[in-house]
Design an enzyme around this catalytic site. Sequence first.
Site, PDB file in Angstrom:
ATOM      1  N   LYS A  60       0.793  -1.354  -0.036  1.00 14.00           N
ATOM      2  CA  LYS A  60       0.103   0.123   0.109  1.00 14.00           C
ATOM      3  C   LYS A  60       0.997   1.070  -0.032  1.00 14.00           C
ATOM      4  CE  LYS A  60      -3.299   2.483   3.073  1.00 14.00           C
ATOM      5  NZ  LYS A  60      -3.977   2.320   4.420  1.00 14.00           N
ATOM      6  N   VAL A 169     -14.897 -16.360  28.496  1.00 12.04           N
ATOM      7  CA  VAL A 169     -14.677 -15.687  29.716  1.00 12.04           C
ATOM      8  C   VAL A 169     -16.451 -15.487  30.216  1.00 12.04           C
ATOM      9  CG1 VAL A 169     -14.006 -13.910  31.195  1.00 12.04           C
ATOM     10  CG2 VAL A 169     -12.257 -14.730  29.560  1.00 12.04           C
ATOM     11  N   LEU A 317     -10.157  -2.627  20.088  1.00 13.92           N
ATOM     12  CA  LEU A 317     -11.675  -2.134  19.889  1.00 13.92           C
ATOM     13  C   LEU A 317     -12.116  -1.908  21.199  1.00 13.92           C
ATOM     14  CD1 LEU A 317     -12.708  -4.395  17.100  1.00 13.92           C
ATOM     15  CD2 LEU A 317     -11.973  -1.986  16.871  1.00 13.92           C
TER      16      LEU A 317
END
Length: 493
Positions: A60, A169, A317
């Site tokens: 890129k 979890v 995130l």
Amino acid sequence: MSAAAISKSFGKSIQVHLVESDDIGTIGVGEATVPHISAFNRLLEINEAEFVRQTQGTFKLGIMFKDWGKLGDSYVHGFGTIGRDLGLMPFHQYWLKARAMGGAKDLSHYSLNTVAAPQGRFMVPPSDAPPNSPLAEIAYAYHFDAGLYARYLRNLSEAQGVRRTEGKVVAIHQDPESGFVESVQLESGATVSADLFIDCSGFRAMLIEDTLHAGFEDWSEWLPCDRAVAVPCAKVGPPTPYTCSTARSAGWQWRIPLQHRTGNGYVYSSQFISDDEAAAFLLNNLDGEALGEPRPIRFTTGKRKKLWDKNVIAIGLSGGFIEPLESTAIFLIQSGISRLMSLFPHADFDEVLQNTYNAQMDFEYKKIRDFIILHYCVTTREDSDFWKYIRAMRIPDSLRAYIDLFSANGQFFREGTELFGLTSWVQVMVGQGILPKTYHPAVDWVKTSDMLGLVEHVEKVVASNVALMPKHEAFIARHCAAPTVSFKVPVRQ
Ligand SMILES: Cc1cc2nc3c(=O)[nH]c(=O)nc-3n(C[C@H](O)[C@H](O)[C@H](O)COP(=O)(O)OP(=O)(O)OC[C@H]3O[C@@H](n4cnc5c(N)ncnc54)[C@H](O)[C@@H]3O)c2cc1C
């Protein structure tokens, strides 16, 4: 990435235990990067050709933006430099004067990356390039299959001694007095205890938010896109050495070429288009046949008020999200990891470490946020309610100050360690249609004929060097071709 980097850097002095759930899986997008990823791979001693092969990667040189400033516009934000600086002034200042005199072309003619990208040319800097040749400093990043990269790093981490537990979890246990996380409990009943926890649970943010309630700073007022729909499609031509981002009526569409397929997505605001309309639009605007059903993803733009709280550090995130217009999320992961390694705590978790980490990450996120808003806020588009909202929206004062200064005389000052520097800001400001009222007076200290000569010379040198570069596809075929993969195209009902 966290497990790989920490196990590599700290060796046996720290035991890393990775818990992930195959049932939940990863988000599966995140395929375009910025050049800093090479430094991360170098830290892990990853061989570049092997990495590109293993991840179906491509190279890129930058991002092509279409229809952003106005319908029909197109420009490339390339990595690397623009032209050659002279004396006190960066090249673009000479370009501004030459342009005002009718002696310069579009800014994209003066940077190797922005000339090579649309021509589909790519090479890594050749080892025998003369030091002052633009070929010696080709700046590039990668596109890759995020799932394959994660698998690659998992194998590498396990080989470096990371223990991996597959499992979900279901509960998190805290010290009743300090609130520090003591252990996570898995569905199987097993518990995993540790001194420090890195929350990599994605948008779920299980430790940092569900457990510690670190709080979230919401930036949707400036970046109203809150959803994406993603689908890969068949590759129909040679992979472009750039990511493509096309502005659409309620957001924008990405196109990321890999060796075996092309990644696509429509990032949009749910206030202005329905999920079904967005998915249909995306399917109708692919280069090749869709290789799956469109996958919806919801998000809120912003970040945790504290990315490090007590003994939990949110990376990825779980820490926050800014839409992937400039491919910055994986960079923020990398940056969070390297900052954590520099500020790694002792068992007493001195609060100054946490405060420093949080202040520095906050600065980094906010500067990226401003850069992303820049792509929107000066548009002249009014062809949909989304773009009308964008035109009327207020912008952060920090961004207004950058735009005002550049509009006055083309000056830009990079603050501290912000990710994007002069070249990026100048290319995007000019690309979006902001042209300074004038240039810096120091440009007049250079004789006009010399200044025009410089601008013309740079254009010629860039063009002749680009002509020496091979086509991107040929470069990949020669150095890092990945195994061929065939896809089963789903039958649509
Ligand atoms: C639409 C979109 C496009 C993007 N494009 C780009 C891009 O081009 N470039 C870029 O740099 N970034 C991009 N990103 C961001 C990038 O995808 C992420 O930063 C990256 O994939 C890291 O995600 P993550 O590991 O934080 O979360 P995830 O990939 O969601 O991983 C979460 C992990 O936590 C585990 N987990 C969750 N809950 C549990 C549980 N209860 N028990 C056990 N394990 C659990 C999951 O199994 C998984 O392994 C994009 C993001 C989105 C949403």
